[in-house]
Design a protein around this motif. Structure first.
Motif, short mmCIF file in Angstrom:
data_model
loop_
_atom_site.label_atom_id
_atom_site.label_comp_id
_atom_site.label_asym_id
_atom_site.label_seq_id
_atom_site.Cartn_x
_atom_site.Cartn_y
_atom_site.Cartn_z
N ALA A 151 0.75 -1.15 0.00
CA ALA A 151 0.12 0.02 -0.20
C ALA A 151 0.93 1.28 0.05
CB ALA A 151 -1.05 0.00 1.12
N LEU A 152 1.99 1.32 0.71
CA LEU A 152 2.86 2.30 0.89
C LEU A 152 3.60 2.63 -0.66
CD1 LEU A 152 3.94 2.42 4.42
CD2 LEU A 152 2.54 4.21 3.33
N ALA A 153 4.05 1.45 -0.90
CA ALA A 153 4.90 1.65 -2.09
C ALA A 153 4.35 2.08 -3.22
CB ALA A 153 5.57 0.22 -2.49
N THR A 154 3.05 1.79 -3.36
CA THR A 154 2.14 2.24 -4.41
C THR A 154 1.43 3.65 -4.26
OG1 THR A 154 0.35 0.86 -3.85
CG2 THR A 154 1.84 0.08 -5.35
N ASP A 155 1.78 4.34 -3.19
CA ASP A 155 0.92 5.66 -2.81
C ASP A 155 2.08 6.56 -2.46
OD1 ASP A 155 -0.52 7.60 -1.94
OD2 ASP A 155 -1.78 6.36 -0.80
N GLU A 156 2.76 7.24 -3.43
CA GLU A 156 3.73 7.94 -3.14
C GLU A 156 3.31 9.54 -2.25
OE1 GLU A 156 6.91 11.01 -5.55
OE2 GLU A 156 5.57 10.00 -6.58
N ALA A 157 2.04 9.97 -2.19
CA ALA A 157 1.49 11.07 -1.48
C ALA A 157 1.37 10.34 -0.03
CB ALA A 157 -0.11 11.22 -2.03
N ARG A 158 1.02 9.03 0.13
CA ARG A 158 0.85 8.66 1.49
C ARG A 158 2.35 8.64 2.21
NH1 ARG A 158 -0.90 8.53 6.43
NH2 ARG A 158 -1.22 6.54 7.51
N ARG A 159 3.04 8.01 1.47
CA ARG A 159 4.56 8.07 1.90
C ARG A 159 5.29 9.37 2.37
NH1 ARG A 159 5.75 4.91 -2.78
NH2 ARG A 159 7.24 6.48 -3.46
N ALA A 160 4.82 10.56 1.40
CA ALA A 160 5.38 11.89 1.72
C ALA A 160 4.38 12.38 2.93
CB ALA A 160 5.17 12.62 0.47
N ALA A 161 3.48 11.97 3.47
CA ALA A 161 2.50 12.49 4.38
C ALA A 161 3.07 11.73 5.54
CB ALA A 161 1.26 12.26 4.15
N LEU A 162 3.44 10.56 5.62
CA LEU A 162 4.03 9.99 6.79
C LEU A 162 5.54 10.42 7.05
CD1 LEU A 162 2.90 6.20 6.44
CD2 LEU A 162 2.24 7.66 8.27
N ALA A 163 6.24 10.84 6.25
CA ALA A 163 7.59 11.24 6.31
C ALA A 163 7.58 12.58 6.90
CB ALA A 163 8.31 11.29 4.90
N ALA A 179 4.96 13.66 8.72
CA ALA A 179 4.82 13.44 10.35
C ALA A 179 5.86 12.86 11.18
CB ALA A 179 3.53 12.58 10.24
N GLY A 180 6.58 11.89 10.35
CA GLY A 180 7.80 11.55 11.14
C GLY A 180 8.73 12.40 11.81
N ARG A 181 8.96 13.52 10.59
CA ARG A 181 10.13 14.07 10.76
C ARG A 181 9.82 15.14 11.94
NH1 ARG A 181 11.54 13.86 4.90
NH2 ARG A 181 9.68 15.13 4.53
N GLN A 182 8.44 15.58 12.07
CA GLN A 182 7.97 16.50 13.15
C GLN A 182 7.87 15.78 14.47
OE1 GLN A 182 7.32 19.76 12.62
NE2 GLN A 182 8.32 19.46 10.68
N ARG A 183 7.51 14.45 14.47
CA ARG A 183 7.29 13.73 15.74
C ARG A 183 8.91 13.47 16.37
NH1 ARG A 183 3.71 11.45 18.59
NH2 ARG A 183 4.39 9.46 19.99
N ALA A 184 9.91 13.43 15.47
CA ALA A 184 11.05 13.01 15.91
C ALA A 184 11.80 14.07 16.77
CB ALA A 184 12.10 12.64 14.72
N LYS A 185 11.37 15.48 16.47
CA LYS A 185 11.70 16.69 17.08
C LYS A 185 11.46 16.58 18.71
CE LYS A 185 11.27 19.65 13.15
NZ LYS A 185 10.58 21.04 12.60
N GLN A 186 10.44 15.66 19.02
CA GLN A 186 10.11 15.41 20.51
C GLN A 186 11.28 14.64 21.07
OE1 GLN A 186 6.20 14.25 21.07
NE2 GLN A 186 5.40 14.78 19.06
N PHE A 187 12.01 14.09 20.48
CA PHE A 187 13.06 13.10 21.07
C PHE A 187 14.40 13.68 20.66
CE2 PHE A 187 9.21 10.83 19.78
CZ PHE A 187 8.96 9.95 20.93
#
Length: 366
Positions: free
Chosen positions: A325-337, A339-347
């Motif tokens: 599902a992720l490999a075939t959905d570039e927009a979803r991968r970009a959104a998760l990426a 979100a992940g970068r923002q969440r990592a700032k807490q750590f």
């Protein structure tokens, strides 16, 4: 160590590596927290096979030959001799309850704290509720790297006078490589052992890759965090399945190389079948901007939050579906990426170091 700030002696497990090419999660964490504001730090660890990280005060110690007991207790005897000369304001022990309790007994006038990075149920001097209750009484404070571990520590323990506190693990965002063009790469990075479930990763890739033309999958890791890691029966089993599945196995790589691979990967999979105490690899994947697929067990949901897709490692078909599902959905991968970068700032290390500084001051003031 001449700033006039209180000196903290950080004690690593006796076999923990603390240098390039041989460092696990505990050594990396200790290195990142060396610069905790308001404190001078000396790292005490076992004898190292090579150079230690530069710019860090490190004292190597070997377990005392004439002392009785386990490796931890013989190591504690040698560490105590060093500590009596250093006279730190605080001793901070990583992940060894037996070691922390032994040092507290040998240094009754110095507060000793314990940072737990793994499930205490299964550790010496913390197996039973009675042992854990006694540990919480005897140590100045106990910190856990996730709320999952805090709950495990308190399981069946009467409400303690000094309850354990959560001190999240961290990473240094300055160490994250700059962004690179994403490859059609699905990556597993970690130890090749049963509880990390690289076999589930291989099984999922075997099902997903035939439907994903142009994509590849890679495992980086070995049985241990070293280039001379043994070629165990489990590693051999995973390798035998990886070839037909189209999964490359690169073996152990030093930590900067792992981060570089994550920066290039489009998807990182953390399929741990055991309850991860924290999930540092998942955090690194978030920070590097890879789309994360991970197990929902242990502390992983605390790390990833809504910035990951969760899949059960005991059902490779579920994991394969998440990968497809992720490999075939570039927009979803970009959104998760993002979100992940923002969440990592807490750590980020400065954030967690500030929290640690507050906790240390509370112990010393209390």
């Amino acid at each position: 160590m001449s700033s006039g700030s209180p000196l903290v002696a950080v004690v690593l497990p006796p076999r923990e590596g603390f240098g390039p090419g041989r460092t696990g999660a505990i050594g990396l964490l200790a290195r990142r927290l060396v610069q905790t504001p308001g404190f001078d730090t000396v790292i005490i660890g076992g004898k190292q096979d090579g150079p230690v990280f530069p710019g860090v005060a490190f004292r190597p110690v070997e377990p005392a030959l004439l002392a009785l007991g386990s490796t931890n207790l013989r190591y504690a005897a040698a560490v105590a001799r060093v500590l009596k000369k250093l006279r730190p304001a605080l001793v901070e022990v990583h992940n060894r309850p037996e070691l922390a309790l032994a040092l507290a007994a040998k240094l009754p006038s110095t507060p000793v704290t314990l940072i737990l990075n793994n499930d205490p149920q299964g550790m010496r001097e913390a197996n039973t509720p009675a042992e854990r209750a006694a540990m919480l009484r005897r140590l100045a404070r106990v910190f856990t790297s996730s709320d999952y571990l805090r709950r495990r520590l308190l399981e069946d323990v009467p409400a303690p006078e000094k309850p354990p506190l959560v001190l999240l693990n961290c990473l240094d965002l300055k160490e994250i490589p700059p962004p690179e063009p994403r490859e059609k790469l699905i990556l597993f990075a970690g130890r090749v052992v049963d509880n990390k479930a690289p076999d589930a990763f291989v099984a999922a890739c075997a099902e997903a890759l035939p439907h994903l033309p142009g994509w590849s999958a890679t495992i980086i890791g070995a049985d241990r965090f070293s280039y001379d890691s043994p070629d165990t029966a489990f590693v051999q089993m995973v390798r035998a399945a990886a070839g037909p599945a189209g999964v490359r196995m690169l073996g152990y790589r030093d930590h900067p190389d792992v981060l570089g691979a994550m920066t290039r990967a489009s998807i990182v999979v953390v399929p741990s079948r055991w309850p991860e105490p924290f999930g540092l690899v998942a955090l690194e994947a978030l920070a590097t901007g890879a789309a994360l697929v991970c197990s929902p067990r242990g502390g992983l949901p605390e790390v990833a939050g809504e910035a990951a897709v969760y899949a059960d490692p005991d059902h490779p078909a579920e994991m394969a579906a998440a990968i497809r599902a992720l490999a075939t959905d570039e927009a979803r991968r970009a959104a998760l990426a993002e979100a992940g970068r923002q969440r990592a700032k807490q750590f980020d290390a400065p954030v967690i170091a500030s929290r640690l500084a507050d906790l240390r001051r509370a112990v010393l003031g209390g």
